[in-house]
Design an enzyme around this catalytic site. Structure first.
Site, PDB file in Angstrom:
ATOM      1  CD  GLU A   1      -2.747   1.150   2.591  1.00  0.00           C
ATOM      2  OE1 GLU A   1      -2.360   0.548   3.616  1.00  0.00           O
ATOM      3  OE2 GLU A   1      -3.835   1.757   2.534  1.00  0.00           O
TER       4      GLU A   1
ATOM      5  CE  LYS B   1      -7.531   1.517   3.500  1.00  0.00           C
ATOM      6  NZ  LYS B   1      -6.290   2.123   4.047  1.00  0.00           N
TER       7      LYS B   1
ATOM      8  CB  CYS C   1      -4.687  -1.532   4.433  1.00  0.00           C
ATOM      9  SG  CYS C   1      -3.763  -1.595   5.999  1.00  0.00           S
TER      10      CYS C   1
HETATM   11  N1  LIG Z   1      -3.545   1.498   6.077  1.00  0.00           N
HETATM   12  C1  LIG Z   1      -4.515   1.045   6.819  1.00  0.00           C
HETATM   13  O1  LIG Z   1      -5.655   0.912   6.401  1.00  0.00           O
HETATM   14  C2  LIG Z   1      -4.149   0.684   8.221  1.00  0.00           C
HETATM   15  C3  LIG Z   1      -5.091  -0.307   8.852  1.00  0.00           C
HETATM   16  C4  LIG Z   1      -4.695  -0.673  10.224  1.00  0.00           C
HETATM   17  O2  LIG Z   1      -3.612  -0.391  10.690  1.00  0.00           O
HETATM   18  C5  LIG Z   1      -5.651  -1.428  11.025  1.00  0.00           C
HETATM   19  O3  LIG Z   1      -5.347  -1.662  12.201  1.00  0.00           O
HETATM   20  O4  LIG Z   1      -6.714  -1.793  10.525  1.00  0.00           O
END
Ligand SMILES: NC(=O)CCC(=O)C(=O)O
Length: 294
Positions: free
Chosen positions: A51, A123, A166
């Protein structure tokens, strides 16, 4: 559930490296990492990037690194690298500027081995959290959410994938939709951090793998002590039984793994949860969602 689409065996590489504030240097770095990955023996058929690999992971910075897709220089570069190296690439994510609606998105673009764009995921679930004494982050201060689940196929490597980014992993629906539509692999470019990473990263990877009896690929940036947001690292591949097959540390490295169709088939045949659903008492989330590759 559709039959799983995965070639008998698929070689993948996850490229864990960190970005700096210097975009040109970040693009040189991704080029070098791709060159290194494709020189491995056996040569991988698919590369996964992290990412935000060409920008810092910072809400006030995304606009400075944002590009149009497909015209922007990062998308053009990855297309060229995929074509020249005859390799499919799940292109991590970059901040995307959409000139039609003026919005910024956290977007992953996928290329086949001819350098053509075959999928794009924005996302869907933005990372807006506040952990007292821990971390506060609000992607929605500068980004807009995507509005679809992403499932795509790469015919040259006979494999079907789900793709999410993520924080999306915390919402099991995207992976369920993909697996019930024939995906044998769920890919997550992701940058957890040193607060939530140790608590949750592996658990979510294992959970999404076991939920759906599919492979899970998690590709993180490496930690960068001189940067701001500290990524967790620990890129990993988890098999359909929840076994972590390979895991990076938190420095820059490339991890390689072979995925096997028979492991998915065995998992699904021996514990057939995929055909034991009770859609008479709860809904099938894969039935009428908004799903597309592009
Ligand atoms: N970049 C993100 O979306 C981080 C997500 C994250 O750290 C989580 O705990 O969920």
């Amino acid at each position: 559930m559709s039959a799983v689409t995965l070639s008998k065996s698929l070689q993948v590489a996850l490229l864990q490296f960190h970005a700096s504030s210097d975009k040109a240097a970040n693009l040189i770095k991704v080029t070098e990492f791709i060159k290194k990955a494709v020189s491995n023996n056996p040569k991988p058929q698919l590369l996964v990037l992290p990412e935000c690999f060409q920008s810092p992971y910072a809400v006030d910075q995304f606009k400075n690194y944002a590009e149009k897709i497909p015209d922007g220089e990062t998308t053009q570069l990855l297309s060229k690298l995929a074509r020249e190296n005859k390799i499919s690439i799940i292109g991590g994510s970059i901040p995307e500027f959409d000139e039609l609606d003026g919005g910024l998105y956290n977007t992953s673009v996928v290329f086949n081995s001819f350098g053509e764009i075959i999928a794009k995921h924005r996302k869907v679930h933005l990372f807006d959290i506040s952990i007292p004494g821990g971390i506060t982050f609000k992607e929605s201060d500068s980004l807009r959410p995507g509005n679809k689940a992403t499932v795509f196929e790469i015919p040259e490597i006979e494999s079907k994938f789900g793709l999410a980014i993520c924080y999306d992993i915390r919402f099991p629906e995207l992976a369920m939709i993909a697996s019930r539509r024939g995906a044998g692999i769920m890919a997550y470019p992701g940058a957890f951090n040193t607060i939530t990473g140790p608590k949750f990263w592996t658990k979510f990877a294992v959970a999404r793998a076991i939920d759906n009896q599919n492979y899970v690929l998690m590709c993180s940036p490496a930690r960068n002590p001189s940067g701001g947001y500290q990524s967790y690292g620990h890129s990993m591949v988890v098999d359909p039984n929840g076994n972590v097959l390979i895991e990076a540390g938190h420095d820059e490295e490339i991890i390689y793994c072979e995925l096997k169709k028979e492991i998915i088939e065995e998992a699904r045949k021996s514990i057939p949860i995929s055909i034991q659903r009770r859609f008479d008492i709860y809904d099938d989330v894969s039935k009428d969602p908004i799903v597309s590759a592009l």
